[in-house]
Motif scaffolding. Structure first.
Motif, PDB file in Angstrom:
ATOM      1  N   GLU A 181      27.954  53.316 105.462  1.00 21.47           N
ATOM      2  CA  GLU A 181      27.243  52.068 105.155  1.00 21.47           C
ATOM      3  C   GLU A 181      26.557  51.545 106.414  1.00 21.47           C
ATOM      4  N   ILE A 182      25.357  51.029 106.235  1.00 26.76           N
ATOM      5  CA  ILE A 182      24.664  50.329 107.322  1.00 26.76           C
ATOM      6  C   ILE A 182      24.851  48.838 107.106  1.00 26.76           C
ATOM      7  N   LEU A 183      25.254  48.140 108.157  1.00 28.75           N
ATOM      8  CA  LEU A 183      25.266  46.682 108.172  1.00 28.75           C
ATOM      9  C   LEU A 183      24.375  46.269 109.338  1.00 28.75           C
ATOM     10  N   ALA A 184      23.228  45.704 109.029  1.00 22.49           N
ATOM     11  CA  ALA A 184      22.267  45.295 110.046  1.00 22.49           C
ATOM     12  C   ALA A 184      22.398  43.791 110.243  1.00 22.49           C
ATOM     13  N   VAL A 185      22.856  43.387 111.416  1.00 24.20           N
ATOM     14  CA  VAL A 185      23.136  41.984 111.713  1.00 24.20           C
ATOM     15  C   VAL A 185      21.958  41.383 112.478  1.00 24.20           C
ATOM     16  N   ASP A 186      21.211  40.509 111.783  1.00 25.30           N
ATOM     17  CA  ASP A 186      20.124  39.796 112.447  1.00 25.30           C
ATOM     18  C   ASP A 186      20.725  38.651 113.254  1.00 25.30           C
ATOM     19  N   VAL A 187      20.202  38.477 114.452  1.00 25.55           N
ATOM     20  CA  VAL A 187      20.795  37.537 115.398  1.00 25.55           C
ATOM     21  C   VAL A 187      19.961  36.263 115.511  1.00 25.55           C
ATOM     22  N   GLY A 188      20.443  35.192 114.865  1.00 20.57           N
ATOM     23  CA  GLY A 188      19.933  33.845 115.090  1.00 20.57           C
ATOM     24  C   GLY A 188      18.543  33.522 114.594  1.00 20.57           C
ATOM     25  N   GLU A 189      18.056  34.195 113.569  1.00 23.38           N
ATOM     26  CA  GLU A 189      16.714  33.909 113.079  1.00 23.38           C
ATOM     27  C   GLU A 189      16.761  33.273 111.690  1.00 23.38           C
ATOM     28  N   SER A 190      15.635  32.754 111.271  1.00 24.82           N
ATOM     29  CA  SER A 190      15.547  32.114 109.954  1.00 24.82           C
ATOM     30  C   SER A 190      15.467  33.165 108.857  1.00 24.82           C
ATOM     31  N   ASN A 191      15.891  32.763 107.660  1.00 22.02           N
ATOM     32  CA  ASN A 191      15.791  33.656 106.509  1.00 22.02           C
ATOM     33  C   ASN A 191      14.350  34.079 106.264  1.00 22.02           C
ATOM     34  N   LEU A 192      13.418  33.152 106.394  1.00 20.20           N
ATOM     35  CA  LEU A 192      12.012  33.443 106.127  1.00 20.20           C
ATOM     36  C   LEU A 192      11.491  34.560 107.032  1.00 20.20           C
ATOM     37  N   ALA A 193      11.756  34.474 108.328  1.00 17.07           N
ATOM     38  CA  ALA A 193      11.294  35.499 109.269  1.00 17.07           C
ATOM     39  C   ALA A 193      11.901  36.858 108.930  1.00 17.07           C
ATOM     40  N   VAL A 194      13.186  36.860 108.601  1.00 15.66           N
ATOM     41  CA  VAL A 194      13.872  38.118 108.299  1.00 15.66           C
ATOM     42  C   VAL A 194      13.396  38.673 106.958  1.00 15.66           C
ATOM     43  N   GLU A 195      13.218  37.811 105.953  1.00 12.23           N
ATOM     44  CA  GLU A 195      12.728  38.273 104.643  1.00 12.23           C
ATOM     45  C   GLU A 195      11.356  38.919 104.766  1.00 12.23           C
ATOM     46  N   ARG A 196      10.486  38.323 105.551  1.00  9.65           N
ATOM     47  CA  ARG A 196       9.150  38.908 105.757  1.00  9.65           C
ATOM     48  C   ARG A 196       9.248  40.280 106.415  1.00  9.65           C
ATOM     49  N   PHE A 197      10.106  40.387 107.414  1.00  6.78           N
ATOM     50  CA  PHE A 197      10.299  41.660 108.114  1.00  6.78           C
ATOM     51  C   PHE A 197      10.833  42.719 107.149  1.00  6.78           C
ATOM     52  N   VAL A 198      11.854  42.369 106.369  1.00  7.28           N
ATOM     53  CA  VAL A 198      12.483  43.300 105.429  1.00  7.28           C
ATOM     54  C   VAL A 198      11.466  43.755 104.380  1.00  7.28           C
ATOM     55  N   THR A 199      10.670  42.827 103.871  1.00  6.83           N
ATOM     56  CA  THR A 199       9.649  43.160 102.875  1.00  6.83           C
ATOM     57  C   THR A 199       8.580  44.066 103.476  1.00  6.83           C
ATOM     58  N   ARG A 200       8.128  43.736 104.675  1.00  5.35           N
ATOM     59  CA  ARG A 200       7.085  44.527 105.336  1.00  5.35           C
ATOM     60  C   ARG A 200       7.525  45.970 105.556  1.00  5.35           C
ATOM     61  N   HIS A 201       8.822  46.174 105.856  1.00  2.00           N
ATOM     62  CA  HIS A 201       9.330  47.516 106.140  1.00  2.00           C
ATOM     63  C   HIS A 201      10.065  48.138 104.956  1.00  2.00           C
ATOM     64  N   ASN A 202      10.132  47.404 103.831  1.00  2.00           N
ATOM     65  CA  ASN A 202      10.757  47.912 102.610  1.00  2.00           C
ATOM     66  C   ASN A 202      12.175  48.421 102.873  1.00  2.00           C
ATOM     67  N   LEU A 203      13.002  47.587 103.511  1.00  2.00           N
ATOM     68  CA  LEU A 203      14.367  47.985 103.863  1.00  2.00           C
ATOM     69  C   LEU A 203      15.305  47.742 102.682  1.00  2.00           C
ATOM     70  N   SER A 204      16.245  48.674 102.484  1.00  2.00           N
ATOM     71  CA  SER A 204      17.127  48.577 101.321  1.00  2.00           C
ATOM     72  C   SER A 204      18.602  48.387 101.675  1.00  2.00           C
ATOM     73  N   TYR A 205      18.969  48.513 102.924  1.00  2.00           N
ATOM     74  CA  TYR A 205      20.371  48.339 103.312  1.00  2.00           C
ATOM     75  C   TYR A 205      20.674  46.859 103.540  1.00  2.00           C
ATOM     76  N   PRO A 206      21.971  46.506 103.559  1.00  2.00           N
ATOM     77  CA  PRO A 206      22.355  45.091 103.701  1.00  2.00           C
ATOM     78  C   PRO A 206      21.926  44.498 105.049  1.00  2.00           C
ATOM     79  N   ILE A 207      21.287  43.343 104.973  1.00  2.00           N
ATOM     80  CA  ILE A 207      20.897  42.587 106.166  1.00  2.00           C
ATOM     81  C   ILE A 207      21.808  41.360 106.217  1.00  2.00           C
TER      82      ILE A 207
END
Length: 176
Positions: A99-125
């Motif tokens: 399993e991949i657990l990718a831990v984003d450090v101290g950012e807003s949901n909006l910034a991370v959601e945009r990044f995840v959508t742009r890169h089409n990531l499917s593992y848990p953030i």
């Protein structure tokens, strides 16, 4: 107020300030940080974080699986480069007990959601908004990835970006 008295007051204030700063520095160095950097061979400390979707995830829930624990940020160029490689390998290894657990450090949901959508990531953030897990693990530069085996032992720590080949080798290493 005389010149002599003003000068004395200024010097006393300056020396008091310097003494307080030195006292604080000494105190923080002696008491140290309550967190110690995780080392290879140690047991990975348990934590709970929320995913982007609001689901609570606990590291202990993955006992019996290999965990590829990645600390990252959207502002980190090596993170951005390796995340699609991680997703490619996630598709290969997710049904093989890794399993991949990718831990984003101290950012807003909006910034991370945009990044995840742009890169089409499917593992848990996971969202470490207060950087508590970052501190718990003693993580310095990003990206940092910990390979955790099925018993919960940290078998390897990688600091810096990774190639897709390296990610594949790491996932093979923690495959149960």
């Amino acid at each position: 107020m005389t010149k002599k008295r003003k000068r004395w007051f200024f010097r006393a204030s300056l020396l008091s300030t310097i003494a307080m700063v030195l006292g604080y520095v000494f105190y923080t160095n002696v008491t140290g940080n309550e967190y110690v950097a995780i080392q290879e061979g140690s047991t990975a400390p348990n934590f709970q974080l929320e995913t982007l979707e609001g689901k609570t995830v606990e590291l202990e829930d993955y006992r019996g699986q290999g965990v590829f624990l990645n600390f990252w940020g959207t502002y980190c160029p090596p993170c951005e480069e390796e995340m699609p490689y991680m997703d490619n390998q996630y598709q290969v290894f997710k049904d093989r007990g890794v399993e991949i657990l990718a831990v984003d450090v101290g950012e807003s949901n909006l910034a991370v959601e945009r990044f995840v959508t742009r890169h089409n990531l499917s593992y848990p953030i996971l969202m470490d908004r207060e950087q508590d897990v970052l501190d718990l693990y003693g993580i310095g530069p990003l990206p940092t990835t910990l390979l955790i085996d099925q018993e919960g032992t940290v078998v390897h720590i990688n600091t810096g970006g990774m190639t897709e080949e390296t990610i594949q080798q790491y996932m093979e290493r923690i495959e149960p």
